[in-house]
Scaffold this motif. Structure first.
Motif, mmCIF file in Angstrom:
data_model
loop_
_atom_site.group_PDB
_atom_site.id
_atom_site.type_symbol
_atom_site.label_atom_id
_atom_site.label_comp_id
_atom_site.label_asym_id
_atom_site.label_seq_id
_atom_site.Cartn_x
_atom_site.Cartn_y
_atom_site.Cartn_z
ATOM 1 N N GLU A 257 -3.161 0.540 -3.658
ATOM 2 C CA GLU A 257 -2.621 -0.798 -3.386
ATOM 3 C C GLU A 257 -2.038 -1.369 -4.678
ATOM 4 O O GLU A 257 -2.706 -1.404 -5.706
ATOM 5 N N HIS B 29 1.082 5.311 0.211
ATOM 6 C CA HIS B 29 0.405 6.525 0.670
ATOM 7 C C HIS B 29 1.118 7.694 -0.003
ATOM 8 O O HIS B 29 2.331 7.881 0.170
ATOM 9 N N GLU C 33 -4.379 6.779 -1.337
ATOM 10 C CA GLU C 33 -3.804 5.472 -1.024
ATOM 11 C C GLU C 33 -4.059 4.533 -2.192
ATOM 12 O O GLU C 33 -5.186 4.424 -2.687
ATOM 13 N N ASP D 187 4.948 3.860 2.784
ATOM 14 C CA ASP D 187 4.182 2.622 2.898
ATOM 15 C C ASP D 187 3.259 2.605 4.106
ATOM 16 O O ASP D 187 2.552 1.620 4.335
ATOM 17 N N THR D 188 3.231 3.674 4.887
ATOM 18 C CA THR D 188 2.303 3.774 6.021
ATOM 19 C C THR D 188 1.831 5.214 6.164
ATOM 20 O O THR D 188 2.573 6.145 5.846
ATOM 21 N N PRO D 189 0.628 5.425 6.682
ATOM 22 C CA PRO D 189 0.164 6.810 6.899
ATOM 23 C C PRO D 189 0.990 7.516 7.953
ATOM 24 O O PRO D 189 1.179 8.734 7.889
ATOM 25 N N THR E 46 -6.922 1.805 -6.694
ATOM 26 C CA THR E 46 -7.005 3.020 -5.879
ATOM 27 C C THR E 46 -7.992 2.812 -4.743
ATOM 28 O O THR E 46 -9.172 2.522 -4.974
ATOM 29 N N ARG F 287 0.846 -1.193 0.000
ATOM 30 C CA ARG F 287 0.000 0.000 0.000
ATOM 31 C C ARG F 287 0.879 1.240 0.000
ATOM 32 O O ARG F 287 1.736 1.403 0.872
ATOM 33 N N TRP G 287 -8.544 8.536 -3.061
ATOM 34 C CA TRP G 287 -7.816 9.540 -3.837
ATOM 35 C C TRP G 287 -8.596 10.845 -3.832
ATOM 36 O O TRP G 287 -9.815 10.856 -4.023
ATOM 37 N N GLU H 239 -3.762 13.564 -2.965
ATOM 38 C CA GLU H 239 -3.301 12.658 -1.926
ATOM 39 C C GLU H 239 -4.251 11.478 -1.847
ATOM 40 O O GLU H 239 -5.441 11.578 -2.177
#
Length: 272
Positions: A79, A4, A77, A261-263, A36, A2, A39, A75
């Motif tokens: 996958e 970000h 996320e 890869d992470t928020p 997605t 994932r 978004w 902005e």
């Protein structure tokens, strides 16, 4: 994995702009290798959305009131598959359309020779890997030497450039050998370090009737670290932001791209 992503583009002008129009290819494509999850596009005004001939989502932003700044933020996320697969033709133009010459990828004699050195015996993964290595040897990665107007031939002569120039030279070689190939714009995840927009190439494999993605800059086939936004014959078809204006001297452009890869990592990078 994932990804970000946060991408902020800001134009500032010393003098007011009377009119401007921007075409934004800032929406990830949907395909077998990415989905997605979330978004958001934030712009002034109310951009209109459409799908172009290449299958890209394009937002057109027109500003008719005087302005000295344009801020464009996306902005979200996405996958991606860790191991990217071949992409079928899907929507958009026939692969044969990507045989046509384009302004930034017209081959000359030097490019034709480079292409023949690697592709004369046919198109295979080994041949494409060799061509990626050859392009990296021909154009050493060096930011600040070229801009978006440089052609493949000009970057080849300079021997320096960025991912866009390497992608253009690779494309020019493919077209010199009548191999359909297309430019790809998007993002690259770099293990939590500073990221930027990226460019790579899809090559059409006739026998498998699918596109193989080649990350020319890193001389490897694409994987889950890449998020694609748009495709085209060259940068002019697929650049994330392109536009024109009336007035507004003293333009200053600022671009900030974060891919993690992470928020939590994204928030930490924003605070740096």
């Amino acid at each position: 994995m994932r990804l970000h992503i946060r991408h902020l583009t800001t134009y500032r002008y010393d003098d007011p702009v009377a009119y401007s129009i921007q075409q934004l290819r800032l929406t990830p494509r949907q395909d077998l290798n990415q989905q997605t999850l979330r978004w958001h596009l934030q712009t002034p005004g109310h951009p209109r959305s459409q799908v172009d001939a290449h299958g890209n989502t394009v937002h057109t932003l027109v500003m008719t009131q005087s302005h000295q700044e344009i801020s464009l933020l996306v902005e979200g996320e996405v996958e991606t598959r860790d191991e990217a697969t071949l992409l079928p033709r899907g929507s958009g133009l026939s692969p044969l359309a990507y045989l046509a010459p384009s302004p930034l990828t017209t081959p000359n004699e030097r490019i034709e020779q480079l292409a023949a050195d690697h592709l004369a015996r046919g198109i295979s993964r080994d041949a494409l890997s060799g061509l990626m290595t050859g392009v990296n040897e021909a154009i050493r990665y060096q930011p600040g030497v070229t801009d978006v107007t440089h052609t493949a031939a000009e970057a080849f002569d300079l021997g320096q450039g960025v991912c866009q120039d390497q992608a253009h030279l690779f494309l020019a070689c493919c077209r010199a050998c009548s191999v359909p190939a297309r430019y790809v714009s998007g993002y690259l995840y770099t293990d939590g370090n500073h990221a930027a927009s990226h460019a790579w190439v899809d090559v059409w494999l006739r026998d498998e009737e699918a596109w193989l993605s080649c990350d020319v800059t890193h001389a490897t086939f694409a994987d889950g670290r890449l998020c694609r936004l748009a495709v085209g014959r060259d940068y002019l078809d697929a650049g994330p932001v392109r536009g024109m204006r009336n007035g507004g001297s003293g333009e200053k452009l600022s671009v900030n791209v974060l891919v993690t890869d992470t928020p939590e990592a994204l928030r930490a990078m924003q605070q740096q």
